[in-house]
Structure formats: structure tokens, C-alpha cells
Design a protein around this motif. Structure first.
Motif, PDB file in Angstrom:
ATOM      1  N   SER A  26       0.830  -1.207   0.000  1.00 26.08           N
ATOM      2  CA  SER A  26       0.000   0.000   0.000  1.00 26.08           C
ATOM      3  C   SER A  26       0.859   1.249   0.000  1.00 26.08           C
ATOM      4  CB  SER A  26      -0.906   0.022   1.233  1.00 26.08           C
ATOM      5  OG  SER A  26      -1.769  -1.072   1.233  1.00 26.08           O
ATOM      6  N   LYS A  90      -5.741   7.249  -2.042  1.00 25.09           N
ATOM      7  CA  LYS A  90      -5.387   6.335  -3.131  1.00 25.09           C
ATOM      8  C   LYS A  90      -5.636   6.952  -4.499  1.00 25.09           C
ATOM      9  CE  LYS A  90      -6.045   2.160  -0.494  1.00 25.09           C
ATOM     10  NZ  LYS A  90      -6.737   0.895  -0.341  1.00 25.09           N
ATOM     11  N   GLU A  91      -6.632   7.807  -4.596  1.00 22.28           N
ATOM     12  CA  GLU A  91      -6.946   8.464  -5.877  1.00 22.28           C
ATOM     13  C   GLU A  91      -5.745   9.272  -6.383  1.00 22.28           C
ATOM     14  OE1 GLU A  91      -9.831  10.218  -8.780  1.00 22.28           O
ATOM     15  OE2 GLU A  91     -10.314   8.789  -7.213  1.00 22.28           O
ATOM     16  N   TYR A  93      -2.548   8.993  -5.595  1.00 23.97           N
ATOM     17  CA  TYR A  93      -1.345   8.213  -5.862  1.00 23.97           C
ATOM     18  C   TYR A  93      -1.582   7.029  -6.787  1.00 23.97           C
ATOM     19  CZ  TYR A  93       0.499  11.115  -2.221  1.00 23.97           C
ATOM     20  OH  TYR A  93       0.888  12.195  -1.503  1.00 23.97           O
ATOM     21  N   GLY A  94      -2.821   6.757  -7.128  1.00 26.79           N
ATOM     22  CA  GLY A  94      -3.138   5.613  -7.971  1.00 26.79           C
ATOM     23  C   GLY A  94      -2.570   5.682  -9.363  1.00 26.79           C
ATOM     24  N   ARG A  95      -2.328   6.891  -9.848  1.00 28.58           N
ATOM     25  CA  ARG A  95      -1.798   7.084 -11.196  1.00 28.58           C
ATOM     26  C   ARG A  95      -0.291   7.293 -11.215  1.00 28.58           C
ATOM     27  NH1 ARG A  95      -5.968  10.318 -10.275  1.00 28.58           N
ATOM     28  NH2 ARG A  95      -4.629  12.117 -10.052  1.00 28.58           N
TER      29      ARG A  95
END
Length: 125
Positions: A26, A90-91, A93-95
């Protein structure tokens, strides 16, 4: 082995599938002030954000990759806040893995170097 951590930490030994293991994390927490943080780069490429100390290579990698946060040295509360913030966001860092890979692929890197030298050349003239 340190006592009392066996239930919380996996000791995997030598592995040939480290990129796959990194993708399962994570967050990558790097508390050391190593000069060149290869794990921070590997994590960024895998799309895993790094939380690292505000010294030397780790913080530079996070700054360049945009994939993580930097905490103040010797400040456990700040480190904890940064880890929690990364996990909750997460949004954002998700990319980061896709963007990092795109920005540092060979062709793009060459374009950036040419651009930098063109700027230097304009300055010299």
C-alpha cells in the motif's frame, strides 16, 4: 530475528519477483537517509507511493516522481500522518506509476535533455 514482530512482518528471503511484491504494498516507508533510494524509484515505477525522510536521495525521488510524501526527520508524528495520508488518498497516488513510467521512458527523457540544452544554448547566446 526481532522478538514480537513475526505476526506483522514477512521475512521472504531471496526473491526473483520483487517487482510483483512491491505492487502488493500500500505504501513504501523509507526511514533511512541513503544517498540514492533505488526502492523509492522501483516503488514509483510500480505505482506504489513512498513516504521517506527529508534528507538526501529519497526525498529527491519523491519530488521528481510525485509519488509519495516526505516527512521531517526525527518526527514520528509527521511520518505517521504522511503514511496515513498516502493510504487514505489512493486516488491521488493511484496514477503515479503510470505517470512516472511515462515521464522517464527513454524517448521522453531524451526529449527533456534536448529541451534543457536548447534552453542553455539560448542563455549562452
Amino acid at each position: 530475528m526481532a522478538e514480537g514482530i513475526e505476526d506483522d512482518v514477512l521475512f521472504l528471503g531471496w526473491r526473483d519477483d520483487v517487482p510483483n511484491i512491491i505492487k502488493c504494498m500500500s505504501v513504501n516507508f523509507v526511514p533511512s537517509d541513503e544517498g540514492f533510494s533505488l526502492i523509492a524509484q522501483e516503488s514509483a515505477a510500480a505505482g506504489v507511493p513512498t513516504v521517506t525522510i527529508d534528507k538526501l536521495g529519497g526525498c529527491e525521488c519523491v519530488s521528481v516522481s510525485g509519488c509519495g510524501e516526505v516527512y521531517r526527520a526525527d518526527d514520528a508524528d509527521d511520518a505517521t500522518d504522511k503514511v496515513i495520508g498516502v493510504i487514505k488518498n489512493k486516488e491521488k497516488y493511484g496514477r503515479c506509476g503510470t505517470e512516472y513510467s511515462e515521464n522517464w521512458r527513454k524517448e521522453r527523457y531524451i526529449e527533456r535533455i534536448h529541451s534543457e540544452f536548447a534552453d542553455v544554448e539560448k542563455f549562452i547566446r
